[in-house]
Design a protein around this motif. Structure first.
Motif, PDB file in Angstrom:
ATOM      1  N   TYR A 246     -14.334 -34.737  30.816  1.00  0.00           N
ATOM      2  CA  TYR A 246     -13.984 -35.746  29.810  1.00  0.00           C
ATOM      3  C   TYR A 246     -12.474 -35.918  29.752  1.00  0.00           C
ATOM      4  O   TYR A 246     -11.711 -35.032  30.166  1.00  0.00           O
ATOM      5  CB  TYR A 246     -14.530 -35.343  28.427  1.00  0.00           C
ATOM      6  CG  TYR A 246     -13.961 -34.058  27.875  1.00  0.00           C
ATOM      7  CD1 TYR A 246     -12.868 -34.067  27.024  1.00  0.00           C
ATOM      8  CD2 TYR A 246     -14.520 -32.829  28.211  1.00  0.00           C
ATOM      9  CE1 TYR A 246     -12.339 -32.883  26.517  1.00  0.00           C
ATOM     10  CE2 TYR A 246     -14.009 -31.643  27.706  1.00  0.00           C
ATOM     11  CZ  TYR A 246     -12.920 -31.676  26.864  1.00  0.00           C
ATOM     12  OH  TYR A 246     -12.403 -30.508  26.377  1.00  0.00           O
ATOM     13  N   LEU A 247     -12.085 -37.068  29.254  1.00  0.00           N
ATOM     14  CA  LEU A 247     -10.663 -37.329  29.051  1.00  0.00           C
ATOM     15  C   LEU A 247     -10.372 -37.148  27.574  1.00  0.00           C
ATOM     16  O   LEU A 247     -10.949 -37.829  26.721  1.00  0.00           O
ATOM     17  CB  LEU A 247     -10.323 -38.766  29.493  1.00  0.00           C
ATOM     18  CG  LEU A 247      -8.843 -39.141  29.418  1.00  0.00           C
ATOM     19  CD1 LEU A 247      -7.992 -38.249  30.317  1.00  0.00           C
ATOM     20  CD2 LEU A 247      -8.642 -40.610  29.811  1.00  0.00           C
ATOM     21  N   SER A 248      -9.496 -36.202  27.299  1.00  0.00           N
ATOM     22  CA  SER A 248      -9.127 -35.957  25.912  1.00  0.00           C
ATOM     23  C   SER A 248      -7.955 -36.868  25.553  1.00  0.00           C
ATOM     24  O   SER A 248      -6.987 -36.976  26.298  1.00  0.00           O
ATOM     25  CB  SER A 248      -8.745 -34.479  25.803  1.00  0.00           C
ATOM     26  OG  SER A 248      -8.172 -34.242  24.565  1.00  0.00           O
ATOM     27  N   MET A 249      -8.074 -37.535  24.408  1.00  0.00           N
ATOM     28  CA  MET A 249      -7.004 -38.414  23.937  1.00  0.00           C
ATOM     29  C   MET A 249      -6.584 -37.921  22.557  1.00  0.00           C
ATOM     30  O   MET A 249      -7.407 -37.856  21.646  1.00  0.00           O
ATOM     31  CB  MET A 249      -7.535 -39.841  23.856  1.00  0.00           C
ATOM     32  CG  MET A 249      -6.570 -40.792  23.218  1.00  0.00           C
ATOM     33  SD  MET A 249      -7.161 -42.484  23.390  1.00  0.00           S
ATOM     34  CE  MET A 249      -6.177 -43.246  22.121  1.00  0.00           C
ATOM     35  N   VAL A 250      -5.337 -37.563  22.435  1.00  0.00           N
ATOM     36  CA  VAL A 250      -4.847 -37.002  21.178  1.00  0.00           C
ATOM     37  C   VAL A 250      -3.878 -37.993  20.545  1.00  0.00           C
ATOM     38  O   VAL A 250      -2.886 -38.396  21.179  1.00  0.00           O
ATOM     39  CB  VAL A 250      -4.152 -35.643  21.420  1.00  0.00           C
ATOM     40  CG1 VAL A 250      -3.661 -35.048  20.100  1.00  0.00           C
ATOM     41  CG2 VAL A 250      -5.087 -34.668  22.118  1.00  0.00           C
TER      42      VAL A 250
ATOM     43  N   THR B 227      -9.041 -37.288  19.489  1.00  0.00           N
ATOM     44  CA  THR B 227      -8.607 -36.318  18.490  1.00  0.00           C
ATOM     45  C   THR B 227      -7.450 -36.906  17.695  1.00  0.00           C
ATOM     46  O   THR B 227      -6.527 -37.486  18.289  1.00  0.00           O
ATOM     47  CB  THR B 227      -8.143 -35.017  19.182  1.00  0.00           C
ATOM     48  OG1 THR B 227      -9.232 -34.520  19.951  1.00  0.00           O
ATOM     49  CG2 THR B 227      -7.735 -33.968  18.166  1.00  0.00           C
ATOM     50  N   GLY B 228      -7.511 -36.756  16.395  1.00  0.00           N
ATOM     51  CA  GLY B 228      -6.445 -37.289  15.539  1.00  0.00           C
ATOM     52  C   GLY B 228      -6.947 -37.232  14.114  1.00  0.00           C
ATOM     53  O   GLY B 228      -8.132 -37.492  13.888  1.00  0.00           O
ATOM     54  N   GLY B 229      -6.105 -36.901  13.183  1.00  0.00           N
ATOM     55  CA  GLY B 229      -6.527 -36.737  11.790  1.00  0.00           C
ATOM     56  C   GLY B 229      -6.989 -38.047  11.164  1.00  0.00           C
ATOM     57  O   GLY B 229      -7.035 -39.091  11.825  1.00  0.00           O
ATOM     58  N   LEU B 230      -7.322 -37.983   9.889  1.00  0.00           N
ATOM     59  CA  LEU B 230      -7.761 -39.172   9.162  1.00  0.00           C
ATOM     60  C   LEU B 230      -6.657 -40.227   9.221  1.00  0.00           C
ATOM     61  O   LEU B 230      -5.486 -39.906   9.005  1.00  0.00           O
ATOM     62  CB  LEU B 230      -8.062 -38.819   7.704  1.00  0.00           C
ATOM     63  CG  LEU B 230      -9.163 -37.769   7.487  1.00  0.00           C
ATOM     64  CD1 LEU B 230      -9.273 -37.406   6.011  1.00  0.00           C
ATOM     65  CD2 LEU B 230     -10.500 -38.263   8.002  1.00  0.00           C
ATOM     66  N   GLY B 231      -7.034 -41.455   9.555  1.00  0.00           N
ATOM     67  CA  GLY B 231      -6.063 -42.544   9.609  1.00  0.00           C
ATOM     68  C   GLY B 231      -5.154 -42.520  10.827  1.00  0.00           C
ATOM     69  O   GLY B 231      -4.163 -43.246  10.894  1.00  0.00           O
ATOM     70  N   ALA B 232      -5.503 -41.720  11.832  1.00  0.00           N
ATOM     71  CA  ALA B 232      -4.661 -41.643  13.040  1.00  0.00           C
ATOM     72  C   ALA B 232      -4.723 -42.942  13.841  1.00  0.00           C
ATOM     73  O   ALA B 232      -3.736 -43.345  14.479  1.00  0.00           O
ATOM     74  CB  ALA B 232      -5.102 -40.469  13.910  1.00  0.00           C
ATOM     75  N   GLY B 233      -5.883 -43.580  13.828  1.00  0.00           N
ATOM     76  CA  GLY B 233      -6.029 -44.820  14.592  1.00  0.00           C
ATOM     77  C   GLY B 233      -7.171 -44.775  15.592  1.00  0.00           C
ATOM     78  O   GLY B 233      -7.267 -45.635  16.475  1.00  0.00           O
ATOM     79  N   LYS B 234      -8.080 -43.823  15.419  1.00  0.00           N
ATOM     80  CA  LYS B 234      -9.205 -43.687  16.354  1.00  0.00           C
ATOM     81  C   LYS B 234     -10.090 -44.936  16.316  1.00  0.00           C
ATOM     82  O   LYS B 234     -10.551 -45.413  17.347  1.00  0.00           O
ATOM     83  CB  LYS B 234     -10.043 -42.441  16.007  1.00  0.00           C
ATOM     84  CG  LYS B 234      -9.231 -41.147  16.036  1.00  0.00           C
ATOM     85  CD  LYS B 234     -10.070 -39.919  15.722  1.00  0.00           C
ATOM     86  CE  LYS B 234     -10.594 -39.808  14.313  1.00  0.00           C
ATOM     87  NZ  LYS B 234      -9.558 -39.720  13.245  1.00  0.00           N
ATOM     88  N   THR B 235     -10.296 -45.465  15.100  1.00  0.00           N
ATOM     89  CA  THR B 235     -11.144 -46.654  14.982  1.00  0.00           C
ATOM     90  C   THR B 235     -10.442 -47.887  15.555  1.00  0.00           C
ATOM     91  O   THR B 235     -11.072 -48.713  16.228  1.00  0.00           O
ATOM     92  CB  THR B 235     -11.555 -46.882  13.510  1.00  0.00           C
ATOM     93  OG1 THR B 235     -12.142 -45.681  13.031  1.00  0.00           O
ATOM     94  CG2 THR B 235     -12.547 -48.012  13.368  1.00  0.00           C
ATOM     95  N   GLN B 236      -9.153 -47.998  15.305  1.00  0.00           N
ATOM     96  CA  GLN B 236      -8.390 -49.133  15.873  1.00  0.00           C
ATOM     97  C   GLN B 236      -8.502 -49.115  17.399  1.00  0.00           C
ATOM     98  O   GLN B 236      -8.740 -50.138  18.035  1.00  0.00           O
ATOM     99  CB  GLN B 236      -6.902 -49.042  15.493  1.00  0.00           C
ATOM    100  CG  GLN B 236      -6.617 -49.181  14.024  1.00  0.00           C
ATOM    101  CD  GLN B 236      -7.083 -50.507  13.460  1.00  0.00           C
ATOM    102  OE1 GLN B 236      -6.924 -51.548  14.073  1.00  0.00           O
ATOM    103  NE2 GLN B 236      -7.699 -50.456  12.303  1.00  0.00           N
ATOM    104  N   PHE B 237      -8.334 -47.948  17.961  1.00  0.00           N
ATOM    105  CA  PHE B 237      -8.417 -47.816  19.408  1.00  0.00           C
ATOM    106  C   PHE B 237      -9.821 -48.210  19.908  1.00  0.00           C
ATOM    107  O   PHE B 237      -9.966 -48.952  20.871  1.00  0.00           O
ATOM    108  CB  PHE B 237      -8.082 -46.366  19.811  1.00  0.00           C
ATOM    109  CG  PHE B 237      -8.214 -46.118  21.273  1.00  0.00           C
ATOM    110  CD1 PHE B 237      -7.203 -46.508  22.150  1.00  0.00           C
ATOM    111  CD2 PHE B 237      -9.346 -45.514  21.792  1.00  0.00           C
ATOM    112  CE1 PHE B 237      -7.331 -46.298  23.514  1.00  0.00           C
ATOM    113  CE2 PHE B 237      -9.484 -45.309  23.149  1.00  0.00           C
ATOM    114  CZ  PHE B 237      -8.473 -45.694  24.016  1.00  0.00           C
ATOM    115  N   THR B 238     -10.842 -47.746  19.191  1.00  0.00           N
ATOM    116  CA  THR B 238     -12.224 -48.034  19.596  1.00  0.00           C
ATOM    117  C   THR B 238     -12.511 -49.530  19.516  1.00  0.00           C
ATOM    118  O   THR B 238     -13.221 -50.084  20.358  1.00  0.00           O
ATOM    119  CB  THR B 238     -13.206 -47.241  18.704  1.00  0.00           C
ATOM    120  OG1 THR B 238     -12.815 -45.869  18.731  1.00  0.00           O
ATOM    121  CG2 THR B 238     -14.631 -47.375  19.186  1.00  0.00           C
ATOM    122  N   LYS B 239     -11.947 -50.193  18.495  1.00  0.00           N
ATOM    123  CA  LYS B 239     -12.097 -51.658  18.388  1.00  0.00           C
ATOM    124  C   LYS B 239     -11.586 -52.317  19.660  1.00  0.00           C
ATOM    125  O   LYS B 239     -12.194 -53.241  20.193  1.00  0.00           O
ATOM    126  CB  LYS B 239     -11.282 -52.200  17.206  1.00  0.00           C
ATOM    127  CG  LYS B 239     -11.932 -51.964  15.879  1.00  0.00           C
ATOM    128  CD  LYS B 239     -11.089 -52.546  14.749  1.00  0.00           C
ATOM    129  CE  LYS B 239     -11.712 -52.173  13.414  1.00  0.00           C
ATOM    130  NZ  LYS B 239     -10.930 -52.514  12.265  1.00  0.00           N
TER     131      LYS B 239
END
Ligand SMILES: Nc1ncnc2c1ncn2[C@@H]1O[C@H](COP(=O)(O)OP(=O)(O)OP(=O)(O)O)[C@@H](O)[C@H]1O
Length: 169
Positions: free
Chosen positions: A126-130, A39-51
């Motif tokens: 599930y593990l929620s990550m904010v 969970t995190g708004g646009l540009g929070a870093g979800k994609t960076q984390f997934t990389k």
């Protein structure tokens, strides 16, 4: 790794590299059936984390957010990573078409962006990550576990961060 521990379950990243490295570190702990809801708004870093998670699992192919394809599989690593972006899903019945129910909770690791809106339909474990922006480069990352396995995982993450911090002291 430069991720900072604020308290149990709460960490601070101060660069996109930190966030990526955190994903790679955490990947060591992941097992078949694990579900992470980001969970995190646009540009929070979800994609960076997934990389970072993909890299940590050993898949070096590029990772982009599957905003239009809804799902991307990274299966060249230790275990498959199923990356879902549910941003464009408006109704729970549309989830069926994403293929999510074929894998969720038993095969590979499922990482769900914008999945919190459907947490009732999707999984009770599930593990929620904010991820919360604290500045241009600051990101506070908090974990909230749902279920026994997620609690174990959150505990293991905290121990691993502490061990990594001690190594670099
Ligand atoms: N500490 C940080 N962690 C992660 N990204 C950061 C950080 N500081 C700056 N950034 C920048 O913020 C952006 C995060 O983008 P990213 O695509 O990962 O976000 P996202 O949460 O996936 O967004 P979206 O939902 O729009 O796809 C990148 O440009 C990255 O360089």
């Amino acid at each position: 790794m430069a991720i900072q521990r604020l308290e149990h379950g709460a960490y601070l990243s101060t660069s996109s590299e930190d966030t990526k490295d955190f994903g790679a570190l955490l990947a060591r702990l992941l097992a078949d059936g694990d579900v992470l809801v980001l969970t995190g708004g646009l540009g929070a870093g979800k994609t960076q984390f997934t990389k970072g998670v993909a890299q940590g699992l050993g898949d070096t192919h590029p990772v982009t957010s599957p905003t239009f394809t809804l799902m991307a599989v990274h299966d060249a690593g230790r275990i498959p990573l199923y990356h879902f972006d549910l941003y464009r899903i408006e109704h729970a019945f549309e989830l069926e078409d994403t293929g999510i129910f074929d894998v969720l909770g038993y095969e590979g690791v499922c990482l769900l962006e914008w999945g919190e809106r459907f947490s009732d339909e999707l999984s009770d474990a599930y593990l929620s990550m904010v991820i919360e922006r604290t500045g241009e480069y600051g990101r506070k990352i908090c974990f909230v576990p749902h279920g026994e396995r997620a609690s174990e995982l959150a505990e293991a993450i905290d121990e691993l961060v502490l061990a990594t911090m001690n190594d670099t002291d």
